[in-house]
Design an enzyme around this catalytic site. Sequence first.
Site, PDB file in Angstrom:
ATOM      1  CE1 TYR A  98      -3.577   2.646   0.563  1.00 24.72           C
ATOM      2  CE2 TYR A  98      -2.227   3.361   2.415  1.00 24.72           C
ATOM      3  CZ  TYR A  98      -3.278   3.579   1.538  1.00 24.72           C
ATOM      4  OH  TYR A  98      -4.013   4.736   1.627  1.00 24.72           O
TER       5      TYR A  98
ATOM      6  CD  GLU B 120      -8.390   7.452   4.329  1.00 27.69           C
ATOM      7  OE1 GLU B 120      -8.349   7.571   5.566  1.00 27.69           O
ATOM      8  OE2 GLU B 120      -7.426   7.062   3.655  1.00 27.69           O
TER       9      GLU B 120
ATOM     10  CD1 TRP C 280      -3.851   2.258   5.572  1.00 29.77           C
ATOM     11  CD2 TRP C 280      -5.981   2.897   5.706  1.00 29.77           C
ATOM     12  NE1 TRP C 280      -4.380   2.267   4.291  1.00 29.77           N
ATOM     13  CE2 TRP C 280      -5.673   2.659   4.360  1.00 29.77           C
ATOM     14  CE3 TRP C 280      -7.264   3.315   6.044  1.00 29.77           C
ATOM     15  CZ2 TRP C 280      -6.611   2.809   3.339  1.00 29.77           C
ATOM     16  CZ3 TRP C 280      -8.200   3.466   5.018  1.00 29.77           C
ATOM     17  CH2 TRP C 280      -7.868   3.221   3.693  1.00 29.77           C
TER      18      TRP C 280
END
Length: 199
Positions: A23, A45, A53
């Site tokens: 990522y 988000e 995350w």
Amino acid sequence: MTTPDAPVTGRCFGDGNPLYEQYHDEEWGRPVHGEHALFERLALEAFQSGLAWITILRKRPAFRAAFADFDPEVVAAFDDDDVARLLADAGIVRNRAKIDATIANARALRDLHASGRTLDEVVWSHAPDRTGHVRPATWADVPAQTPESRALASELKAFGFRFVGPVTAYAAMQACGVVDDHLASCPIAGRSAPAAPTR
């Protein structure tokens, strides 16, 4: 400088976790365009709020399956049965407010399109002028929100979007490459500079 065949180390974040490394190297800070892709980033988000995350990254395949690959037209048509299905899906974050917000945001995006605008235009219109920008040296130098993210959050809310406060908006701007906050010491820094959308 790393060579194409050399292993990447010393990342801003993600070292040691293959999913996080990928990522970091291939997505975060790189320009993202298109309604589906931007809708997905905003939705994820929002789901990330209050969570790590990496939790969202691990669940992203399940999120994509649950939300019809984040096709906003399909999600906008979700009904109470879909909400019940999502709340029962252990593969995603089962938060009723965030699920409702994602469906509401798909409907807001549909209305945005009806007005002749696109999410791509709205998001990228808030790209900051980075002339003379100095890369952050540490995470302490990276803001949680900016005037541009506050303006983006305000505009999105005016269109009916939910769960898009200035902090979430800035995280989305980072994720979509509207800003590139890779630290100065990061080997990925500057590999893919933010770009304006094509018209």
